[in-house]
Structure formats: C-alpha cells, structure tokens
Design an enzyme around this catalytic site. Structure first.
Site, PDB file in Angstrom:
ATOM      1  N   HIS A 153      -1.451   1.426  -4.260  1.00  0.00           N
ATOM      2  CA  HIS A 153      -1.804   2.842  -4.100  1.00  0.00           C
ATOM      3  C   HIS A 153      -0.889   3.768  -4.885  1.00  0.00           C
ATOM      4  O   HIS A 153      -0.854   4.968  -4.626  1.00  0.00           O
ATOM      5  CB  HIS A 153      -1.817   3.222  -2.614  1.00  0.00           C
ATOM      6  CG  HIS A 153      -2.883   2.480  -1.851  1.00  0.00           C
ATOM      7  ND1 HIS A 153      -2.912   2.398  -0.480  1.00  0.00           N
ATOM      8  CD2 HIS A 153      -3.947   1.763  -2.269  1.00  0.00           C
ATOM      9  CE1 HIS A 153      -3.953   1.680  -0.093  1.00  0.00           C
ATOM     10  NE2 HIS A 153      -4.595   1.268  -1.165  1.00  0.00           N
ATOM     11  N   GLN A 197       0.848  -1.197   0.000  1.00  0.00           N
ATOM     12  CA  GLN A 197       0.000   0.000   0.000  1.00  0.00           C
ATOM     13  C   GLN A 197       0.888   1.253   0.000  1.00  0.00           C
ATOM     14  O   GLN A 197       0.382   2.363  -0.096  1.00  0.00           O
ATOM     15  CB  GLN A 197      -0.908   0.006   1.231  1.00  0.00           C
ATOM     16  CG  GLN A 197      -1.809  -1.215   1.332  1.00  0.00           C
ATOM     17  CD  GLN A 197      -2.510  -1.294   2.674  1.00  0.00           C
ATOM     18  OE1 GLN A 197      -3.591  -0.727   2.867  1.00  0.00           O
ATOM     19  NE2 GLN A 197      -1.866  -1.965   3.619  1.00  0.00           N
ATOM     20  N   GLY A 238       2.775  -4.397   9.011  1.00  0.00           N
ATOM     21  CA  GLY A 238       2.773  -2.941   9.182  1.00  0.00           C
ATOM     22  C   GLY A 238       1.602  -2.225   8.561  1.00  0.00           C
ATOM     23  O   GLY A 238       1.756  -1.147   7.990  1.00  0.00           O
ATOM     24  N   THR A 239       0.410  -2.845   8.657  1.00  0.00           N
ATOM     25  CA  THR A 239      -0.774  -2.145   8.162  1.00  0.00           C
ATOM     26  C   THR A 239      -1.876  -2.180   9.210  1.00  0.00           C
ATOM     27  O   THR A 239      -2.073  -3.177   9.912  1.00  0.00           O
ATOM     28  CB  THR A 239      -1.297  -2.747   6.837  1.00  0.00           C
ATOM     29  OG1 THR A 239      -2.440  -2.003   6.401  1.00  0.00           O
ATOM     30  CG2 THR A 239      -1.659  -4.213   6.965  1.00  0.00           C
TER      31      THR A 239
HETATM   32  N1  APR Z   1       6.736  -2.554  12.262  1.00  0.00           N
HETATM   33  C1  APR Z   1       5.512  -3.053  11.906  1.00  0.00           C
HETATM   34  N2  APR Z   1       4.367  -2.346  11.994  1.00  0.00           N
HETATM   35  C2  APR Z   1       4.456  -1.082  12.465  1.00  0.00           C
HETATM   36  C3  APR Z   1       5.684  -0.490  12.862  1.00  0.00           C
HETATM   37  C4  APR Z   1       6.850  -1.290  12.745  1.00  0.00           C
HETATM   38  N3  APR Z   1       8.070  -0.828  13.099  1.00  0.00           N
HETATM   39  N4  APR Z   1       5.429   0.779  13.299  1.00  0.00           N
HETATM   40  C5  APR Z   1       4.092   0.975  13.176  1.00  0.00           C
HETATM   41  N5  APR Z   1       3.503  -0.141  12.691  1.00  0.00           N
HETATM   42  C6  APR Z   1       2.094  -0.368  12.371  1.00  0.00           C
HETATM   43  C7  APR Z   1       1.110   0.454  13.175  1.00  0.00           C
HETATM   44  O1  APR Z   1       0.800  -0.207  14.407  1.00  0.00           O
HETATM   45  C8  APR Z   1      -0.098   0.476  12.232  1.00  0.00           C
HETATM   46  O2  APR Z   1      -0.956  -0.633  12.467  1.00  0.00           O
HETATM   47  O3  APR Z   1       1.892   0.032  11.035  1.00  0.00           O
HETATM   48  C9  APR Z   1       0.524   0.329  10.846  1.00  0.00           C
HETATM   49  C10 APR Z   1       0.420   1.582  10.000  1.00  0.00           C
HETATM   50  O4  APR Z   1      -0.947   1.811   9.757  1.00  0.00           O
HETATM   51  P1  APR Z   1      -1.361   3.091   8.884  1.00  0.00           P
HETATM   52  O5  APR Z   1      -0.606   4.280   9.353  1.00  0.00           O
HETATM   53  O6  APR Z   1      -2.852   3.121   8.866  1.00  0.00           O
HETATM   54  O7  APR Z   1      -0.812   2.764   7.425  1.00  0.00           O
HETATM   55  P2  APR Z   1      -1.439   1.784   6.342  1.00  0.00           P
HETATM   56  O8  APR Z   1      -2.083   0.604   6.988  1.00  0.00           O
HETATM   57  O9  APR Z   1      -0.378   1.534   5.340  1.00  0.00           O
HETATM   58  O10 APR Z   1      -2.587   2.711   5.655  1.00  0.00           O
HETATM   59  C11 APR Z   1      -3.239   2.181   4.522  1.00  0.00           C
HETATM   60  O11 APR Z   1      -4.299   4.330   4.171  1.00  0.00           O
HETATM   61  O12 APR Z   1      -3.936   6.596   4.320  1.00  0.00           O
HETATM   62  C12 APR Z   1      -4.089   5.538   3.432  1.00  0.00           C
HETATM   63  O13 APR Z   1      -3.240   5.285   1.265  1.00  0.00           O
HETATM   64  C13 APR Z   1      -2.850   5.360   2.608  1.00  0.00           C
HETATM   65  O14 APR Z   1      -1.716   3.317   1.955  1.00  0.00           O
HETATM   66  C14 APR Z   1      -2.294   4.020   3.058  1.00  0.00           C
HETATM   67  C15 APR Z   1      -3.528   3.292   3.565  1.00  0.00           C
END
Ligand code: APR
Length: 252
Positions: free
Chosen positions: A129, A111, A197-198
C-alpha cells in the site's frame, strides 16, 4: 485450543507447535497489517479506537477525495506523519528482523505505510500500500522520499510545479506494478505464512491467506481478535504481536 467465552485461548503447547513450524520451514512469508504497529502507539484503522471510526475513508483515502480537497487530505497525512515520527518499532517488528536474518528465504509483505519495518531493520519489504514517507507528482509521475516533519508547505509540489500526493495506495487504486505477483510468488514457495495484525478485510492482500493454504503452507495468525481468516489458519493465536512474535521466532 480451549474455546472459552467465545474467544479462542491458546496454551503454551500451541505456541510451541507454531514455533516448531516456523523453525523447520526453509521459506517463511510474513503478511503484516496495522496491528503490528499498534504497540508502537500508532492507531489501527478498524479497531475500537481505529482511524476509520473518527474519519470517513472516502473523505481522506481516495483519489476523489484528493482531487476534491488536496489540502484536507494532506493535513491528515501530515498529522499521521507527525504521529509516526514519534513512534518506535516494537518487539514484533524486531522479531521479524531476527527471522529475516535467520531464514534462508524470508519475505515480508506489509499493508502498512508507516515505515516501522524499515526502521527496525527489515530489508526486501513488499509495501503493497505504498510508503507515507514518499511523495509522488500527480503531473510528471516522479516520486521521491521526503521525511520532513512537518512538511513546510501544504499541499507540497514537485520540482516540475505539479501537485504532489502521498505515495500510498488509496481505495480503488491499483497496487504498485508487479508487486502483488511477487507477493503471490513468495507465498506459493513458502512453508509458513504468518498473518500478523490485519483484519484481513482488504483485497487483494487478504487473498494471500487462501493462496498459502492452497499451496500447502501452514498459516499462523497473530491477532487479539478473530478475523475472517482465523478459521482458515492452522493456528490462530489470540494475542499481541509484540508478545507472541518474539516467542515464535525464539531459537531452541
Ligand atoms: N497485535 C496484533 N494485532 C493487533 C494488535 C496487536 N497488538 N492490536 C490490534 N490488532 C489487530 C486488530 O484486531 C485488527 O484485526 O490488528 C488488526 C488491524 O486491522 P485494521 O485496522 O483493519 O488494519 P489493516 O488490516 O492493516 O487494514 C488493511 O485497510 O484502511 C486500509 O490501506 C489501509 O492497509 C490498510 C488496510
């Protein structure tokens, strides 16, 4: 796993079980989110210091926002490009390259738009994305790479004179043609899905997790926090991807 103080902890035996699942799977898919780049110094979107805590997504990451004020949206992407340009891939990105090199069938679905998987050496990346390092013309639809930091002029324009936009998927926009079908096909054929990490809040990306379960794959989540898919995972490892992924892909 020991349930302590509301947070799942894992012990070495659980990590070893997950490593065995990865090791014995002919086909593996990894789905990554912003968390895999957190240890490279790139802010996530929804964590405690997430981008969506400082900015309103509807003001910066929607077609309406761009139509209303293309310069403001470009200033935000310019800032993100400058931040990402200073970042390096971390051990989590590199572990997925090792897995790609070792597995007959490996698909990386991300993503993220930051390009760190490419810089780590991953190939065949399904960028659901889009890519912050590519621009797309709003008039003639041409798209092209532009890694200049900073971009000399905001907002940038296409050779045809049309206004250029970041070649990323904004809220409310469709994913790149055919790409999600390819992602679903890879998940259906996999024996392991790594969810790394999502926050698993954004669709259709998050729907790949129940699809993997329905297809009989083992789902292994890596995240310091619990997410809506943690309970669906066969193994949800509370930790950072830079620490855990190298352990999961370590050879015997
Ligand atoms: N290792 C693994 N996971 C981690 C770490 C780490 N070091 N640090 C943070 N995280 C986790 C957080 O706990 C969280 O669950 O990564 C996740 C990030 O979540 P978001 O910030 O929501 O990012 P993401 O899931 O990629 O968002 C999806 O939303 O805003 C839109 O288009 C954007 O692609 C993005 C989509």
């Amino acid at each position: 796993m020991a349930q302590e103080a509301g947070r799942l902890h894992y012990n070495g035996a659980v990590v070893e079980q997950a490593r065995q699942w990865v090791r014995s799977a002919p086909a593996v898919v990894a789905l990554t989110g912003a968390g895999i780049s957190a240890e490279s110094g790139i802010p996530t979107f929804r964590g405690s210091d997430g981008l969506w805590n400082q900015y309103r997504p509807e003001e910066l990451a929607t077609p309406e926002a761009f139509a209303r004020d293309p310069r403001l949206v470009w200033e935000w992407y310019q800032w993100r490009r400058e931040l990402i340009a200073k970042a390096e891939p971390n051990a989590g990105h590199r572990a997925l390259v090792e897995l790609q090199d070792r597995k007959k069938d490996f698909t990386l679905i991300t993503q993220n738009v930051d390009g760190l998987h490419d810089r780590a050496g991953s190939r065949r990346i399904l960028k659901l994305h889009g890519d912050i390092w590519r621009l797309r013309c709003t008039v003639c639809r041409a798209d092209w790479p532009d890694r200049r930091v900073p971009l000399p002029k905001l907002p940038p324009h296409c050779r045809c004179g049309g206004l250029a936009r970041p070649d990323v998927v904004w809220f409310g926009e469709p994913l790149p043609d055919g790409m999600f079908l390819e992602a679903e096909h890879a998940v259906r054929a996999a024996q392991v899905l790594l969810v790394i990490g999502t926050s698993a809040l954004v669709y259709p990306a998050a729907s790949l997790v129940p699809l993997a379960r329905a297809s009989g794959a083992k789902v292994i989540e890596i995240n310091p926090e619990e997410t809506p898919v943690s309970s669906a995972a066969d193994c949800s490892l509370r930790g950072r991807s830079g620490d855990l992924l190298p352990r999961l892909v370590a050879p015997d």
